[in-house]
Motif scaffolding. Sequence first.
Motif, PDB file in Angstrom:
ATOM      1  N   LEU A 198      40.214 -23.704  19.121  1.00 36.65           N
ATOM      2  CA  LEU A 198      39.461 -24.266  18.261  1.00 36.65           C
ATOM      3  C   LEU A 198      38.665 -25.296  18.482  1.00 36.65           C
ATOM      4  CD1 LEU A 198      39.224 -23.647  15.109  1.00 36.65           C
ATOM      5  CD2 LEU A 198      40.635 -25.844  14.709  1.00 36.65           C
ATOM      6  N   ILE A 199      37.190 -25.435  18.309  1.00 32.54           N
ATOM      7  CA  ILE A 199      36.120 -26.357  18.522  1.00 32.54           C
ATOM      8  C   ILE A 199      35.696 -27.254  17.712  1.00 32.54           C
ATOM      9  CG2 ILE A 199      36.052 -25.320  20.812  1.00 32.54           C
ATOM     10  CD1 ILE A 199      32.991 -24.740  19.449  1.00 32.54           C
ATOM     11  N   ALA A 200      35.826 -26.767  16.370  1.00 32.73           N
ATOM     12  CA  ALA A 200      35.286 -27.348  14.967  1.00 32.73           C
ATOM     13  C   ALA A 200      36.116 -26.945  14.137  1.00 32.73           C
ATOM     14  CB  ALA A 200      33.838 -27.080  15.174  1.00 32.73           C
ATOM     15  N   ASP A 201      36.178 -27.754  12.837  1.00 35.23           N
ATOM     16  CA  ASP A 201      37.061 -27.508  11.821  1.00 35.23           C
ATOM     17  C   ASP A 201      36.011 -27.761  10.497  1.00 35.23           C
ATOM     18  OD1 ASP A 201      36.895 -30.249  11.964  1.00 35.23           O
ATOM     19  OD2 ASP A 201      39.165 -30.413  11.520  1.00 35.23           O
ATOM     20  N   LEU A 275      43.906 -29.406  14.485  1.00 36.94           N
ATOM     21  CA  LEU A 275      42.626 -30.147  14.938  1.00 36.94           C
ATOM     22  C   LEU A 275      41.913 -29.594  16.079  1.00 36.94           C
ATOM     23  CD1 LEU A 275      44.163 -33.891  14.595  1.00 36.94           C
ATOM     24  CD2 LEU A 275      42.656 -32.728  12.968  1.00 36.94           C
ATOM     25  N   PRO A 276      40.743 -29.505  16.009  1.00 42.69           N
ATOM     26  CA  PRO A 276      39.784 -29.033  17.370  1.00 42.69           C
ATOM     27  C   PRO A 276      39.998 -29.922  18.390  1.00 42.69           C
ATOM     28  CG  PRO A 276      38.519 -30.028  15.651  1.00 42.69           C
ATOM     29  CD  PRO A 276      39.899 -30.142  14.881  1.00 42.69           C
ATOM     30  N   ALA A 277      39.900 -29.014  19.686  1.00 40.65           N
ATOM     31  CA  ALA A 277      39.920 -29.675  20.802  1.00 40.65           C
ATOM     32  C   ALA A 277      38.716 -30.552  20.971  1.00 40.65           C
ATOM     33  CB  ALA A 277      40.089 -28.759  22.071  1.00 40.65           C
ATOM     34  N   SER A 278      38.812 -31.487  21.884  1.00 41.81           N
ATOM     35  CA  SER A 278      37.635 -32.229  22.608  1.00 41.81           C
ATOM     36  C   SER A 278      37.100 -32.214  23.671  1.00 41.81           C
ATOM     37  CB  SER A 278      37.767 -34.016  22.333  1.00 41.81           C
ATOM     38  OG  SER A 278      39.343 -34.164  23.288  1.00 41.81           O
ATOM     39  N   PHE A 279      35.990 -32.543  24.055  1.00 40.94           N
ATOM     40  CA  PHE A 279      35.404 -32.109  25.109  1.00 40.94           C
ATOM     41  C   PHE A 279      35.166 -33.326  26.082  1.00 40.94           C
ATOM     42  CE2 PHE A 279      34.412 -28.431  22.464  1.00 40.94           C
ATOM     43  CZ  PHE A 279      34.209 -27.466  23.424  1.00 40.94           C
ATOM     44  N   ALA A 280      35.186 -33.049  27.521  1.00 35.15           N
ATOM     45  CA  ALA A 280      34.875 -33.865  28.370  1.00 35.15           C
ATOM     46  C   ALA A 280      33.501 -33.931  29.273  1.00 35.15           C
ATOM     47  CB  ALA A 280      35.988 -34.382  29.393  1.00 35.15           C
ATOM     48  N   MET A 281      33.451 -34.089  30.451  1.00 35.63           N
ATOM     49  CA  MET A 281      32.156 -33.747  31.400  1.00 35.63           C
ATOM     50  C   MET A 281      32.736 -32.659  32.215  1.00 35.63           C
ATOM     51  SD  MET A 281      29.854 -35.826  30.107  1.00 35.63           S
ATOM     52  CE  MET A 281      28.928 -35.459  31.213  1.00 35.63           C
ATOM     53  N   ARG A 372      27.430 -25.574  31.147  1.00 37.57           N
ATOM     54  CA  ARG A 372      26.964 -24.287  30.555  1.00 37.57           C
ATOM     55  C   ARG A 372      27.664 -24.178  29.164  1.00 37.57           C
ATOM     56  NH1 ARG A 372      23.075 -22.246  31.575  1.00 37.57           N
ATOM     57  NH2 ARG A 372      23.602 -20.252  32.455  1.00 37.57           N
ATOM     58  N   ILE A 373      28.897 -24.281  28.670  1.00 37.42           N
ATOM     59  CA  ILE A 373      29.532 -24.178  27.481  1.00 37.42           C
ATOM     60  C   ILE A 373      28.670 -25.069  26.380  1.00 37.42           C
ATOM     61  CG2 ILE A 373      31.587 -24.601  26.279  1.00 37.42           C
ATOM     62  CD1 ILE A 373      33.277 -24.252  28.575  1.00 37.42           C
ATOM     63  N   ARG A 374      28.506 -26.300  26.899  1.00 43.85           N
ATOM     64  CA  ARG A 374      27.851 -27.309  25.899  1.00 43.85           C
ATOM     65  C   ARG A 374      26.238 -26.615  25.672  1.00 43.85           C
ATOM     66  NH1 ARG A 374      29.694 -32.319  24.833  1.00 43.85           N
ATOM     67  NH2 ARG A 374      31.376 -33.180  26.208  1.00 43.85           N
ATOM     68  N   GLN A 375      25.644 -26.001  26.704  1.00 41.27           N
ATOM     69  CA  GLN A 375      24.617 -25.435  26.138  1.00 41.27           C
ATOM     70  C   GLN A 375      24.413 -24.488  25.338  1.00 41.27           C
ATOM     71  OE1 GLN A 375      22.431 -24.050  29.861  1.00 41.27           O
ATOM     72  NE2 GLN A 375      20.636 -23.238  28.717  1.00 41.27           N
ATOM     73  N   PHE A 376      25.381 -23.396  25.699  1.00 43.54           N
ATOM     74  CA  PHE A 376      25.924 -22.150  24.870  1.00 43.54           C
ATOM     75  C   PHE A 376      25.929 -22.765  23.379  1.00 43.54           C
ATOM     76  CE2 PHE A 376      29.132 -19.722  22.902  1.00 43.54           C
ATOM     77  CZ  PHE A 376      28.670 -18.559  22.676  1.00 43.54           C
ATOM     78  N   LEU A 377      26.817 -23.789  23.164  1.00 47.33           N
ATOM     79  CA  LEU A 377      27.234 -24.053  21.949  1.00 47.33           C
ATOM     80  C   LEU A 377      26.056 -24.928  21.209  1.00 47.33           C
ATOM     81  CD1 LEU A 377      30.690 -25.622  22.318  1.00 47.33           C
ATOM     82  CD2 LEU A 377      30.032 -23.456  21.274  1.00 47.33           C
ATOM     83  N   GLN A 378      25.178 -25.650  21.897  1.00 46.17           N
ATOM     84  CA  GLN A 378      24.123 -26.434  21.311  1.00 46.17           C
ATOM     85  C   GLN A 378      23.015 -25.458  20.896  1.00 46.17           C
ATOM     86  OE1 GLN A 378      23.222 -28.908  24.429  1.00 46.17           O
ATOM     87  NE2 GLN A 378      24.623 -30.625  23.837  1.00 46.17           N
ATOM     88  N   GLU A 379      22.693 -24.156  21.535  1.00 45.03           N
ATOM     89  CA  GLU A 379      21.910 -23.077  21.026  1.00 45.03           C
ATOM     90  C   GLU A 379      22.281 -22.523  19.942  1.00 45.03           C
ATOM     91  OE1 GLU A 379      21.745 -20.558  24.356  1.00 45.03           O
ATOM     92  OE2 GLU A 379      20.183 -22.179  25.652  1.00 45.03           O
ATOM     93  N   ALA A 380      23.616 -22.460  19.497  1.00 45.40           N
ATOM     94  CA  ALA A 380      24.173 -22.030  18.213  1.00 45.40           C
ATOM     95  C   ALA A 380      24.067 -22.964  17.225  1.00 45.40           C
ATOM     96  CB  ALA A 380      25.625 -21.491  18.566  1.00 45.40           C
ATOM     97  N   GLY A 381      23.468 -24.434  17.322  1.00 43.41           N
ATOM     98  CA  GLY A 381      23.390 -25.391  16.269  1.00 43.41           C
ATOM     99  C   GLY A 381      24.874 -26.083  16.243  1.00 43.41           C
ATOM    100  N   VAL A 382      25.526 -25.889  17.379  1.00 46.07           N
ATOM    101  CA  VAL A 382      27.002 -26.480  17.260  1.00 46.07           C
ATOM    102  C   VAL A 382      27.051 -27.866  18.467  1.00 46.07           C
ATOM    103  CG1 VAL A 382      29.566 -26.664  17.724  1.00 46.07           C
ATOM    104  CG2 VAL A 382      28.291 -24.545  16.696  1.00 46.07           C
ATOM    105  N   ASP A 383      27.515 -29.074  17.999  1.00 43.20           N
ATOM    106  CA  ASP A 383      27.271 -30.158  18.874  1.00 43.20           C
ATOM    107  C   ASP A 383      28.855 -30.523  19.004  1.00 43.20           C
ATOM    108  OD1 ASP A 383      26.771 -32.277  20.608  1.00 43.20           O
ATOM    109  OD2 ASP A 383      25.986 -33.668  18.848  1.00 43.20           O
ATOM    110  N   PRO A 384      29.083 -30.042  20.320  1.00 42.60           N
ATOM    111  CA  PRO A 384      30.646 -30.328  20.701  1.00 42.60           C
ATOM    112  C   PRO A 384      30.758 -31.746  20.872  1.00 42.60           C
ATOM    113  CG  PRO A 384      29.237 -29.323  22.559  1.00 42.60           C
ATOM    114  CD  PRO A 384      28.629 -29.315  21.349  1.00 42.60           C
TER     115      PRO A 384
END
Length: 384
Positions: A198-201, A275-281, A372-384
């Motif tokens: 889960l990445i967003a709630d 709770l959704p997971a958080s992202f690093a670098m 690559r995951i961040r780019q994929f999500l940002q193109e979908a309008g999701v800011d991880p």
Amino acid sequence: MSVAVRLVAGALCLVSASGTGLAEPCHTDVPKSAVGLGDFVSWERHFEPGKSRRVPAENARYVRVLFRQRDQSDAAWTLRIRDGEGRPIQSITSRAVGAAPFWTRRLYADTIEIVVESEASVAPVESLFFQVMLENPLTFYSTKGPKPDWSDVYDRVDDAGGIVEEFEKRQAESVGMFITAEGNNLDGVAAWTCSGVLIADRPDLLFLTNDHCGGLSEPRWSSSVCEGNGIVDFSWDGDAVSRQHQCRKVVTRSSDLDLALLRLAPAASDDAAPLPASFAMNVNEGEPIAVIHHPSSETKKISRNCVARIADVSETVNEVNDFAYDCDTEAGSSGAPVFNVEGNVVGIHHTGHEKTAAGQCDGLNKAVRLDRIRQFLQEAGVDP
């Protein structure tokens, strides 16, 4: 006629999405298909008010039944489920479901009796399938040795990799098992599982997994795979809380990156999301990492004592999209998050050990890189 077929776990986990094409998995003495778990059985029955039916399941780990509300019924109804001793184990009302098919919870009983209460003159509810989950054997092909190096997240007795710390258990809460099926009575039904996170709630519940979890080949993600049969279970651990969520929509997908983003909805009012997971670098060479996953559709496991492999990697690794690592995984682990020591996601696992052109096993698992995951999500309008 009822059709029972083997439920397969992560049969799609062998698909490689690298830009260089498909790589052949390493040969071992176990089959590469998947792990048989139980039966997924067509069970088309109308439930007339006041008449009970029993699910023919014995010696089951659990049973689930898929229902839908019949279009011609406008009357209110209540579906009650009891075990063999007559104890109520779940009740579902017409107010709580919509037009889409809906699953029961995991029903831990060998005998299930179902009855519908309604003033309708016709059967307001019909069943479509039931699933019987059995204890499953394990086979390993993406592990460093014959015995997998992972621990059960919540089982204190299973300390194969050492005691699981409390912060690791909190990480594990965002990891779920995606369970789905596709097929019909004539051709048979295939069913499988994957892992994901889960990445967003808010405003929506968004779950990230592999694209190949939507089917063996294109076209993937048919309506039955997500909206019809797709369930994400965040509590596949034998606990009292279900936390099952239904797959409502494939928000976006990428076959090149082997990623799919799903929108979820609780299957019941008390199925609260974690709770959704958080992202690093992006991960660095030699950095300690861990994978939390459902290998062979088992309860949540954590694979530790492993590191990222960035430098001098095998020709089987597509370095543009992926990084390699040496944690143990298995069929059913596809889509699992890879965490760093701070508990942040650094990648999404998507394929296991493969053979080089020279026929050597690379001994590496592969995960999609975080950039690559961040780019994929940002193109979908999701800011991880």
